[in-house]
Design an enzyme around this catalytic site. Sequence first.
Site, PDB file in Angstrom:
ATOM      1  N   TYR A   8       0.741  -1.320  -0.081  1.00 40.30           N
ATOM      2  CA  TYR A   8      -0.047  -0.033   0.155  1.00 40.30           C
ATOM      3  C   TYR A   8       1.048   1.255   0.054  1.00 40.30           C
ATOM      4  O   TYR A   8       0.550   2.310  -0.780  1.00 40.30           O
ATOM      5  CB  TYR A   8      -1.014   0.116   1.313  1.00 40.30           C
ATOM      6  N   GLU A  16     -14.175  -2.081   0.816  1.00 43.42           N
ATOM      7  CA  GLU A  16     -12.835  -2.688   0.429  1.00 43.42           C
ATOM      8  C   GLU A  16     -12.886  -3.982   1.114  1.00 43.42           C
ATOM      9  O   GLU A  16     -13.470  -4.640   2.068  1.00 43.42           O
ATOM     10  CB  GLU A  16     -11.675  -1.827   1.498  1.00 43.42           C
ATOM     11  N   ASP A  34     -16.345  -7.396  -0.437  1.00 43.26           N
ATOM     12  CA  ASP A  34     -15.836  -7.507  -1.922  1.00 43.26           C
ATOM     13  C   ASP A  34     -16.866  -6.666  -2.861  1.00 43.26           C
ATOM     14  O   ASP A  34     -18.055  -6.931  -2.555  1.00 43.26           O
ATOM     15  CB  ASP A  34     -15.631  -8.889  -2.167  1.00 43.26           C
ATOM     16  N   MET A  35     -16.276  -6.041  -3.446  1.00 39.59           N
ATOM     17  CA  MET A  35     -17.508  -4.909  -4.315  1.00 39.59           C
ATOM     18  C   MET A  35     -18.248  -6.014  -5.219  1.00 39.59           C
ATOM     19  O   MET A  35     -19.340  -5.390  -5.712  1.00 39.59           O
ATOM     20  CB  MET A  35     -16.433  -4.083  -5.332  1.00 39.59           C
ATOM     21  N   GLU A  44      -9.182   2.122  -8.690  1.00 40.93           N
ATOM     22  CA  GLU A  44      -7.802   1.857  -9.003  1.00 40.93           C
ATOM     23  C   GLU A  44      -7.400   0.385  -9.076  1.00 40.93           C
ATOM     24  O   GLU A  44      -6.600   0.140  -8.371  1.00 40.93           O
ATOM     25  CB  GLU A  44      -6.743   2.903  -8.117  1.00 40.93           C
ATOM     26  N   GLU A  99      -4.869  -6.878 -13.679  1.00 42.21           N
ATOM     27  CA  GLU A  99      -5.241  -7.174 -12.408  1.00 42.21           C
ATOM     28  C   GLU A  99      -6.649  -7.488 -12.096  1.00 42.21           C
ATOM     29  O   GLU A  99      -7.249  -7.157 -10.957  1.00 42.21           O
ATOM     30  CB  GLU A  99      -4.581  -6.066 -11.401  1.00 42.21           C
TER      31      GLU A  99
END
Lengths: 673, 673
Positions: free
Chosen positions: A361, A429, A457-458, A473, A482
């Site tokens: 991060y 997140e 998890d989205m 992002e 990714e």
Amino acid sequence: MPLGESERWEKTYSKFCGLETDFSDDVPSLLSFNIDNGRFDFVVAPLINPSYRPSLVDERDSDSHVLPFAGSDLVVSPLKWRLRVIGKISSWIDLDSEDETLRMNSETALKQEIAWAKHLSLRACLLPTPKGTSCANYARCVNQILQGKLEMEVIFLLSFTRTSLHQSLIFLLRSHSAMKLWLRIPLRKSNSEYPIDSWEIWNSLRLLCDHDSKLSVALDVGSTLPLPSKNSRGRWLGESVKAAIISTDCFVPIDGLPYLQKSHQDLIGSFFHGHAYLGAKGLTRSDSFITFIIISGIPLDDLQTDFGAQKHPHKPYLDYLSNLFEKMEPLSEQERIDFRHRDCLCTPLQPLRDNLEAHSYEMIERDSVKYTQYQRAIAKALVDMVSDEKASELTIVLMVVGAGRGPLVRASLQAAEETGRKLKVYAVEKNPNAVVTLHDLVKTRGWEGTVTVISRDMRFWNAPEKADILVSELLGSFGDNELSPECLDGAQRLLKPNGISIPFSYTSFLQPITSSKLYSDVKSRNNLSYFATAYSVKLHSVARLAPCEPVFTFTHPDLSRKPNNQCYKKLLFNVPSNTGSALVHGFAGYFEAILYDNVHISNEPTTETPNMNGWFPIFFPLMKPLEVHPKSTIEAHFWRCSDSTKVWYEWSVSLPTFSPIHNTNGSSYWIGL
Amino acid sequence: MPLGESERWEKTYSKFCGLETDFSDDVPSLLSFNIDNGRFDFVVAPLINPSYRPSLVDERDSDSHVLPFAGSDLVVSPLKWRLRVIGKISSWIDLDSEDETLRMNSETALKQEIAWAKHLSLRACLLPTPKGTSCANYARCVNQILQGKLEMEVIFLLSFTRTSLHQSLIFLLRSHSAMKLWLRIPLRKSNSEYPIDSWEIWNSLRLLCDHDSKLSVALDVGSTLPLPSKNSRGRWLGESVKAAIISTDCFVPIDGLPYLQKSHQDLIGSFFHGHAYLGAKGLTRSDSFITFIIISGIPLDDLQTDFGAQKHPHKPYLDYLSNLFEKMEPLSEQERIDFRHRDCLCTPLQPLRDNLEAHSYEMIERDSVKYTQYQRAIAKALVDMVSDEKASELTIVLMVVGAGRGPLVRASLQAAEETGRKLKVYAVEKNPNAVVTLHDLVKTRGWEGTVTVISRDMRFWNAPEKADILVSELLGSFGDNELSPECLDGAQRLLKPNGISIPFSYTSFLQPITSSKLYSDVKSRNNLSYFATAYSVKLHSVARLAPCEPVFTFTHPDLSRKPNNQCYKKLLFNVPSNTGSALVHGFAGYFEAILYDNVHISNEPTTETPNMNGWFPIFFPLMKPLEVHPKSTIEAHFWRCSDSTKVWYEWSVSLPTFSPIHNTNGSSYWIGL
């Protein structure tokens, strides 16, 4: 004066600029004159009397015969031999001569000289340029040397006292594997006199020796003017050039001092990159980044002669080069940070499958340019969505999907403040460790009431309301690698019908490259599956052979796209014809993303976002390097494949020749869903 | 009537000639009509309704949807499915179409059909010919199938009762790995209609799929006349052709019955070699040598129609082929013995380093033609040395060096008897086990007084007298590869100044070949060092791409030669231009020896000694097969290297492209001194 000399630098290790000398039987004087007096770092000196020919030795004398080497191993210290002398192999050697006696002599002499150099534990030997256009037998001998048959022969070949034998054995064991071979290759334009492109000679030897990493090029700049075209010279950037030989003929005298023309200055400058690194403080010592500079030839007649008897006739050339080096622009802070990653193979991140760790991060968040771009994009979107009149009444719902430790939350809030728009933010997140940080930020930054942290998890969160703006992002070095498409496809149901996704779209790009270093590194892992893997690499010693071509584009939101996001692209690259022939070791990949409207981010060389450092390029290797000749087209195929648990790429080439398809079924490299 | 039917042959395994059929929903009737009634061995039948397209299936129905396969797995027995049906993959499939819907449909359908075929445990599927000139995406799908991703999908894709699922799993485990893919490739001349050489299409798929051994060719002979040139057809001999498809159009009607023209007869005959093997008694069952024959197309209108309702319309074609097969010349005794060695990689003997065992001697001694030649050579030498007048007074001293179990001793004595010359023989042999046999022979044959047995290595024996004639049989498949030069150099001091060595000289030969089988076998050993090894091979499925070129020649005695016997040869091969493109998998090596005067022995194809069977050719593989295009030259390099303990070869190619040098320093393959 050694190039890149610095106070923190031990002199014994700073061997950068050398001088090519004639044969001398008196090695101590040779070293004393050129190194102690002339301040050169090393000499490139013949090891054996140039008149020696094995066939002239009377075999009846062989019991007592001693080869006419320069001195014995005891005339200078082992460390001096190792650090101050590069062995220059006899230039009469012609291993592909039609004359069998000469050929046999050449083979015997080459092996004797190499054996002697290994006995002395020299770091490298300079091999003469192959004489003709054919060099298979030269390659065979070099290849035998590289693969180490000579180790034991050393002992049989030379006569030692018992002590020096013991000593030499220890030395051999410690260092023999390190001896490098530098093949002298002229950098010249092919013309009627030299109908063969000199790169072809290097290429044939290198291919016959199967890319042995101990074999490198000593590029002989010589005196031919003008230099070959920039594209042609550019090929050498991807090759293993360990030394550059500059003839005194290249210099022009001005007021009795030697100078280089601009084109030559630039060329030499390009060899200094490794020195700059060594000059930097606190970095590990390593020869591996260095291109050694070697001055060759007799000094100009009309040089200043006002130096005393002590002064070395080649000193003005060394001074000029040191001066050139001093004038180089120092590395930026970021370049220093990235230096140690140059041409290192890294496995790309898998942020969806793995939870990132704090230091990852930190790396990501350090890229301030990227967040400035996001902030600009969000600000533009807010202004487009809410007129100035309605700014105080309307509240925009913005979801940061994949919020990490909050940099995009911050960018969003700053954009709102900057534009005077009202915002309600959901920070979604999946990594529970990052969620801890997010909660803490909400408390410490006073974001309560504005930011809601969602630990999900989205792809599977059921939101209480729909969003106007979805910010993410999730891009990798190669755009979609990714799994941004899969994540955003899962999250787009959170968006209102006219909602905006930032980024709006992204495209991946590829270009064919030469990179001996990367190819050798993959090969040295000794398993073909490493050739079916993509790597994240700070590309440096690379020749980019053709402009990038776009590969896959994804746009968000997109309800019409096929759910599996499988795609196939056939790519055609044309190598500029003035490049000459070249070897393709693989493909470099990049991305460009439209965040919103005209706000872009990119790591593709021609559209690169300045000072953005979040992404190294991606590298797709080829098992078998691809030879391309002038005017040939490269046809490559890239597939993005998927099943229920993973996404992967497969790739191959079909022109000018076929490669096997790499990474079938994602057997070597895949990204987990 | 199955081809090669024999009483000792179980019918269920004799599946040689099949028929290509249309889609039928009624598989039991299809099999009953064509196999029980028509006497074909198998059918090549579509597995799914040809009107099916994945994109036309309404996804809302997907829960209850059943794919329109031909029958279910239960309509015939598992064994019948496996042995009587080759799956014909839908011919509308076009995986490289520019039309994305068609391409996607094609991929889905191909994978569904293959999954179904695997579920049924079929032995092979026939893949349609690629539609265009580009087939990278086709290759990618086939490659994914070959590398086995589909295994588990089968289970998800199809709906089973619990029992059949269990059954199918067992079946899958037992046999899935065996399912082969046969790619239908037309055998046609390239012309304006087909600008692409069809071999190129096969080659591109095969290279992209990296020589997977489960992918083969079904060569579609079609109706185009005339056939391509013999050289062009010859390329297919080295390829993995598992099936030949013969269209009814190829036949001409004579008196209402179908016949083939001579050129077609010969072509079909060349596919029968494996059948002949299976027809032979007492040999193991194996599909791997078989080229299946498939009849395709509608029968001629004007065929005899006097067969009843039971008679099958394609029966006359099958009868014709069976007839053609019956007329083939049977294999000779020697061919039968060698059959099991066809295209099998054997490690060459090392008779100098290892002591041969009795069965090896037996093999060697069986070659009566060779010893006849030796006897002729010795007889000639005796007559040249001793005139008729002096025959009764002079005794010739003859040494057999490497006498083994005495065949050359016998040949020498017979030559003496035949010519009436007097002989004193020393039989020198290093293997103490063979010496036992020699002593026994001296006693039982009454050779006492004539033959002296010496139990020594010829290189180190101090003889009591010198020899007039030195006879040896130290040659390997490649002439000098069993170290005859080193042994005879060591023994030549035993010879009188004008003495004769038999053999007098020998030369090795090489030629580039295509051999998919050998390449795949080497590759399947999964270690690159096997590509740096030479093999002794009874070459059979091989395309010889250019005439042999001589490599190394040794003459005996020779006092002027260098003691290490190292040599280097650059070889140039020109592939005849009417061959078309081809793939070189390596080099086949042979030798020719002059025993004495005009008495030769040879295993080189153009000068071969008839019925001599002591030596299979040698095979030097290439790590990476070499693509050659019309008019291109192949430049190869061969080295014979040596040190104090061993001799080895290194090899490489430099045209049309470079290979790495193979077997550097003899690291993978060497012959011990």
